[in-house]
Design a protein around this motif. Sequence first.
Motif, PDB file in Angstrom:
ATOM      1  N   PRO A  18      -4.617  -7.200  -0.593  1.00 29.60           N
ATOM      2  CA  PRO A  18      -3.204  -6.822  -0.709  1.00 29.60           C
ATOM      3  C   PRO A  18      -2.389  -7.767  -1.573  1.00 29.60           C
ATOM      4  O   PRO A  18      -1.491  -7.331  -2.290  1.00 29.60           O
ATOM      5  CB  PRO A  18      -2.708  -6.811   0.742  1.00 29.60           C
ATOM      6  N   ALA A  72      -7.142   1.031   2.127  1.00 29.99           N
ATOM      7  CA  ALA A  72      -7.250  -0.178   1.321  1.00 29.99           C
ATOM      8  C   ALA A  72      -8.326  -1.104   1.859  1.00 29.99           C
ATOM      9  O   ALA A  72      -9.097  -1.700   1.095  1.00 29.99           O
ATOM     10  CB  ALA A  72      -5.900  -0.896   1.282  1.00 29.99           C
ATOM     11  N   LEU A 122      -1.392   4.513  -0.455  1.00 25.23           N
ATOM     12  CA  LEU A 122      -2.585   4.287   0.346  1.00 25.23           C
ATOM     13  C   LEU A 122      -2.198   3.832   1.746  1.00 25.23           C
ATOM     14  O   LEU A 122      -1.147   3.208   1.940  1.00 25.23           O
ATOM     15  CB  LEU A 122      -3.462   3.197  -0.289  1.00 25.23           C
ATOM     16  N   GLU A 138      -3.237   1.358   5.044  1.00 24.86           N
ATOM     17  CA  GLU A 138      -3.902   0.057   5.173  1.00 24.86           C
ATOM     18  C   GLU A 138      -5.399   0.237   5.405  1.00 24.86           C
ATOM     19  O   GLU A 138      -6.211  -0.548   4.901  1.00 24.86           O
ATOM     20  CB  GLU A 138      -3.274  -0.741   6.315  1.00 24.86           C
ATOM     21  N   TRP A 187       0.819  -1.218   0.000  1.00 23.18           N
ATOM     22  CA  TRP A 187       0.000   0.000   0.000  1.00 23.18           C
ATOM     23  C   TRP A 187       0.849   1.262   0.000  1.00 23.18           C
ATOM     24  O   TRP A 187       0.421   2.293  -0.540  1.00 23.18           O
ATOM     25  CB  TRP A 187      -0.971  -0.002   1.173  1.00 23.18           C
ATOM     26  N   TYR A 211       1.448   2.244  -3.472  1.00 22.37           N
ATOM     27  CA  TYR A 211       0.262   2.801  -4.112  1.00 22.37           C
ATOM     28  C   TYR A 211      -0.149   4.146  -3.513  1.00 22.37           C
ATOM     29  O   TYR A 211      -1.096   4.779  -3.983  1.00 22.37           O
ATOM     30  CB  TYR A 211      -0.916   1.830  -3.985  1.00 22.37           C
TER      31      TYR A 211
END
Length: 443
Positions: free
Chosen positions: A214, A207, A202, A204, A197, A200
């Motif tokens: 994941p 997400a 992000l 957790e 993440w 990306y």
Amino acid sequence: MNLHRMLQAREAAGKPVTVGVIGAGKFGSMFLAAAQRTPGMHVVGIADLALPRARDALARIGWPEAKYAAPNLDAAHRSGATALTEDAMALMGDPRIEVIVECTGHPAAGIRHALAAIEHGKHIVMVNVEADVLAGPLLAERARAAGTVYSMAYGDQPSLVCEIVDTLRAEGFTVVAAGKGTKYLPEYHASTPATVWGHYGLSEEQARLGGMNPQMFNSFLDGTKSGIEMAAIANATGLEPPEDGLAFPPCGTQDLPRVFAGSRGRVEVISSLERDGRPVVGDLRWGVYAVFEGETDYIRRCFAEYGVATDPSGRYAALWRPYHFIGLELGISVASAALRREPTGCSDAWRGDVAATAKRDLAAGEVLDGEGGAMVWGKCIPAQRSLALGALPIGLAHGVPLKRAVKAGGIVTAADVALDESSEAVRIRRAMEQAARPAKAAE
């Protein structure tokens, strides 16, 4: 360009194309969202091992509850509604269903479902590219022998690349390279579900709230999914993977002709990031491309006259599509298989493979966690090199124990692990490997 007209004719005749879907995850949900709006197409049944999750998915994409309330397949056929079941084989066994859409993402399940669909005389659209790369050429040959269609999934990038390549070749051009874009940096090969993440951008929590898996998203990031898709394209088009894996060159659309000038028929993934992390200008992160050659002075002059972007020599040009709509476009494959008996891309030979490659030093006794996990990623290499190495395909790298250590960066071989040679997926893979071995010279 007549599929819509053909579907309308089936609708008017009261004989819509009948479809069974296996797997109501993201890809399946996108297809189902579009299918309910497509005239001449009836999703008779949806098989999923978690029916509450399937019902939640259908509600989320806007299906009225009555639409998926048919108590069984007979009732679904009569009413035009859809039946939900945990039994995928029931869809294969129903003689009234024409097309099976396999979108579980599980290689062994995909092979099992494909074989059953072919045995029951059904066309199969293989969204499950993991299964296709593991044994697609063999499955396609069995479908051809049975008189059915085995097809890649339109909307997914391999099928869209195949379409561009086929179009250019049908126009008389030589395709020198083709592939897709992605977000890539070399360090991503070591990414794990615990670190994904951050790459990306992000948290957790973000997400989790987005329902993002994941391990699946790590497969997109660490190069595995790209390798799987390029192997599928190689197997369907005759383009070849690089000898030691994809290079992921940073490249914008304006640079495609220059970067691939002089190439001789390869698959490749281009990165939307420069190696220092800066965004590439004109990136193709979500799209697909092909680079082709203008082989005569006249053709090159036409390129110039009509504003075609080329490399400095004017010889190489590119065609690309900036987006793909995933499952929203899958109906093209379903309609093409049922109405034209034609796949939207199909493996015709084993040219590319995806070898499990160690992300770190691996010790004997550890159990591999498969695609998108913390231990291996999938490197796309030529099939003959994979065969010579005895490489372990990424599709068989889940839940298998290591018999000996493998250094970081090394390709894991079948001899390094304890495979269950009696499993259907392994047996089918072995049959494909055997067929690809050079015939022994006559004594």
